[in-house]
Each structure stands twice: as structure tokens, then as C-alpha cells.
Design an enzyme around this catalytic site. Sequence first.
Site, PDB file in Angstrom:
ATOM      1  N   CYS A 194       0.858  -1.106   0.110  1.00  0.00           N
ATOM      2  CA  CYS A 194       0.015   0.118   0.034  1.00  0.00           C
ATOM      3  C   CYS A 194       0.984   1.368   0.011  1.00  0.00           C
ATOM      4  O   CYS A 194       2.027   1.342  -0.132  1.00  0.00           O
ATOM      5  CB  CYS A 194      -0.950   0.041   1.056  1.00  0.00           C
ATOM      6  SG  CYS A 194      -1.792  -1.367   1.580  1.00  0.00           S
ATOM      7  N   ARG A 221      -4.567   1.128  -0.985  1.00  0.00           N
ATOM      8  CA  ARG A 221      -4.568  -0.146  -0.662  1.00  0.00           C
ATOM      9  C   ARG A 221      -4.549  -0.765  -1.941  1.00  0.00           C
ATOM     10  O   ARG A 221      -5.248  -0.766  -2.942  1.00  0.00           O
ATOM     11  CB  ARG A 221      -5.584  -0.443   0.194  1.00  0.00           C
ATOM     12  CG  ARG A 221      -5.882  -1.797   0.703  1.00  0.00           C
ATOM     13  CD  ARG A 221      -6.881  -2.352   1.247  1.00  0.00           C
ATOM     14  NE  ARG A 221      -6.636  -3.793   1.661  1.00  0.00           N
ATOM     15  CZ  ARG A 221      -7.737  -4.366   2.203  1.00  0.00           C
ATOM     16  NH1 ARG A 221      -8.846  -4.051   2.075  1.00  0.00           N
ATOM     17  NH2 ARG A 221      -7.539  -5.842   2.536  1.00  0.00           N
TER      18      ARG A 221
END
Length: 609
Positions: free
Chosen positions: A2, A50
Site C-alpha cells: 500500500c 490500498r
Amino acid sequence: MCGIAGMIDFEQDLREREKTLLEMQSVLRRRGPDEDGIYLSPRAALAHVRLCVVDPENGRQPMTARRNGQTCTLVYNGELYNTPELRRELTEAGWEFDGHSDTEMLLKACMEWGPACVDRLNGIFAFAVWDGETLFLARDRMGVKPLFYSVTADGTLVFASEIKAILRHPDIPPEVDAEGAAELLLIGPGRTPGQGVFRNVRELLPGQCGVFDREGLRLWNYWKLTARPHLENEADTVAHVRCLVRDAIRRQLVSDVPIGTFLSGGLDSSVISAVAAETLGERGERLRTFSVDYRENDRYFTAGKFQPSADGPYIEAMADCLDTLHTNVVLDPVQVAAALDDAAEARDLPGMADVDSSLLLFCREVRGDVTVALSGECADEIFGGYPWFRDPAVRAENGFPWAQSTAWRASFLTPEYAQGLDADEFVRQRWQKTLAETDCLDDDTPEQKRVRRLTRLNMDWFMQTLLDRKDRMSMWSALEVRVPFCDWQIVEYLYNVPPALRELGGQEKGLLRSAAADWLPKSVLHRKKSPYPKTVHPIYLETVARRLRRLLDDGNPPLFALVRREALENLLTYESPWPWYGQLMSRPQTIAYFLQMDHWLRAYQVQLL
């Protein structure tokens, strides 16, 4: 993997800085295209993007948990490989879980154990936890995942996974002073540990954590390499290494999305692929492997000191042996040259030229088939695979063995930056500092001390450049790349293995070869080390040289404020006896490095001080 970013300010209301936070988040979008989220409060602003790999439904961030009057919010980039064990401990301590993500486990570990939680973590990570009064920051022991930060003049802490996000803050201009200029020319594409090149931009060191509160920022090391006696005999050492390597690879195969391995036909990637194929086979799955090559490399490749053999036959042998679903990505040299600018923007700095841009293009292709890949980086630093571990000529020299060209490098600096700079001393101080910080035993032999110091130099400097490269080039296409040889338990153990055991059989990485003896075909097992492949097609040199020629004819490009025009002219015809950096950066790559530097100066609107 991420991307994370955030600000902490104890004076201004950060809810009024939402636009800045969203801009920081936006430039990290390539790292996490699947989901995003922000957390805003008067004192804290946190952002996350993400890439969904584990528990897509229950791993959303920023993640907040509450218990016994305590509220904490986490942003996290990484992967933890001992999540099941830690989850069991937390469950026994009374915690309940909504899903199986390592994010939720990490947040509750931070709440249960405080800063000491990092001692329990096995994985690659960079994260920040806010409890309403204090921000806790941490980075994994090896520095696989990045975490940059800056403290502004008015006391705001700004942090992010990449420098580009920090530069979106209006109080952090893209300035490079004399020290930053020296980093670019004397150290680059490496960086002094903790140095971000841009003025007032720093990086949390591997194995470092800290807190930021009203008292300011306080950092400390929670882990370091420590010298201990090695008490095992040869057979037990080989068995121990085999167990550690196999365990690290198997742990890193956890994923809820498609996974594969990079396969070059070298020892390291072949070991990883062999264990991965076995592990996936136990699940009824077939391993996907990926290799990279270049158009007409078979025509132009010539064996040499640093690249003794081409990869092709060994890749084929391994793919056949393991019965993998193999993809060979063939890149065009002109395409590789065209991607130099993207590679500089991915790294936020001029980098390893086409060694970077080719990896960027390779990862883009791999991402079409898998979301996660395992790669063989760091085995050479840990097991002593590089030529400079064994080459007497290099061992006799002081300084960094992968950059024995300080005088030549310094000759590129303009008089404004060269004046008052002792280039040899600039490099020597950094080299000596690392040697002084290397832990040795009182009864170590001179050879044991030499190997410990060389290992520490490689881990703190050269390995970090390669980890930077792997993270930025892969995350440009949202491909998560894991590096099993960076497992800290492997590193701690190997640091204390005597040199003679490391080189069993008189060959580099002999110990690893012995541990993997029944995993690989003999041709691969005993193959002499060969680095990441680069294009050797003459059209690549022609392409970058032509681009540099245009730059020289341009009049007054920004590069000339930092680099002497005459030195660039000479570079078009001069072949240094030493690579600019590492084993791969010869003249074509050195030309490309300066092309990347010019693009970076323009694209980032760098202000040279």
C-alpha cells in the site's frame, strides 16, 4: 502493499488541511489502486491507498480500534508473515477479530504491547499509529518498505511512503542544497542512510521506530546486527540454513490473490522458485514464473567479469524441472530507454538508469498475471555473493567497493558545488562511520572482521539501493514484490557464520548451494553468479547518447547548474575502467543516469541552493 501518508500538528487544525492530505494521497495512487481512505482530526491527518492482497473485506484503512477507553488509528504498508502466531497470543489476551488481515492484527498488537510490538513482528512494514496524543512510527528491520518524513519550520510532522507525497505539502519545497548535490554525484544512485537528498527530507532507518508528540520527534533503533559466537558444525549449519530459507519462503507465499516468482536461472531466484513450486503443489496449484530478456541480446551478449553467462539456458532448465507456467518478457532496448523518465519519477530521484526502467517495464507485464511475486534480492549481501567479497584487488581498496570512482564522479560537479567539497573525505566519512558501527567479537580473526564489515556496508548501503529499486519499480504498477532472503532471522544467523563456512566448496555462496543441493539441477546449483540482466544492444547506447547530444545542444538545461558540460561531453566517448555503480552501470547506464537527473530537475522543479 500500500501507500501511507500523514501529518501531525499540535497547533493548527488539520481538518483545514484536507486538500493537502488528498493531494499527498493522490500521488501515491499507483501503490494502491484498489481502495483509499483518510482519517481527519484536529491534530492528525492520515491517508492510505490500498492494494488488496489479504482479506479484502476486513483490511480497509485507516483502521481504528477501541478498547478500555483507548482509541488508536493505523495506516500501514507491508506484509507480516507471523500473523497467525501473534493472533493467537492476542486472542489469549482477550482480543477479538473481525477478519484475518494482518492490518487488524498489527493495530491490536500496537494497542496491547505498545512500541515493543515491533520486536514481535516478522515481515516487511512501515506504519504509523495515532492514539490521540502521540504518533508511533516504525520500519522493518531490513528496510524493505520505505518511510520518509520531514518536520516543517512550524513543527508539523509530515510522513509518507514516497518523497513525492511529502513534496505535496506547501511548506516543503523541492530544494537540494550542497549536501544533496554531493549525494547525487558522489553517492548516487545510492543514498546515505536516512538521507532523502531533498533538503530537510529524511528517511526512517531500517530497524528504527519513534514517537512524535508535543515534545517533538524521538527516534531509536529497536534492532541491530549483533556479533555472537557460531557454535554449530558444518552439517548443522547447512541444515539450519536450509530450514531458515525454506521457512521464510513458505511464510511469504500467503496471499488471497494470484502469486508467482521471478526466475533468472541464478541460484537465488531458483531456490525461491523451487520451494514455492513445492509449497503451491501441496495446495494443488502450479507456480507461475517470470523472466526478463531483451530483443537480440543473444546476438550481442558477450561473457565478461560481471556477467559470465546468459540466463536463458538456466531459466529453461529450472522451468522444466519445476514444471512451472513460465512467461519470458522480452523488452525492446528503445522501449527501455523511453521508460527512463518514468523510472526516475517512480524513485523520486535519478536511479540505476535502464536497470531501473527495465524492471519497471518487466513488473508492468508481470502484473497482468499476478498481484504478488517473490524475488531473490539480498541473498548476495547476506551470503557474500558479490565479486567484492572475494576479489583481492577490490578488497585492498578503502571505500565502497561498488563505487571505486570518487575522483571521476567529483569531476562532473560544477565549480559552484565542487568548491569547498573534499569529495574523498565526504565518501570516506560515511564509509568509516559504517565500519565503526559494525559489531565484532573480541576474538574475531582479521578475516572475520573484514567480512562482518563488508556485510554491514552492503546491507546499509548497496542493498538499500536495490530495495528502493524493487519497491518503487514494482509499486509503479501495483505489483507487490516480496524478498524472502531479507528475513531478519536469516540475516542474524548468517552474520555470525564464519567466512570459511559461507564459502563451502570454495565457491561464492557455497553454504546456500549446499543447503539447496537437492532442490536444483546441478547446472543451476553451481552456476557462477550473474547479476540482473541488462540490454547490451548497441541501439540502446545510440539512443541515450543521441538524447544526451540533444541535451548538450539545448543551450542551458537545468542539469548544467549542477553538472559540468565538458564532463558530459567526455562521457559520450570515455569508458571508465570502473562502473559508475555496482556491476551494471557502465557508460550507457552512466549517460542514462544524467538523463534521468535532467528530467528529475525539470519534473520536480528542483530548486538548487
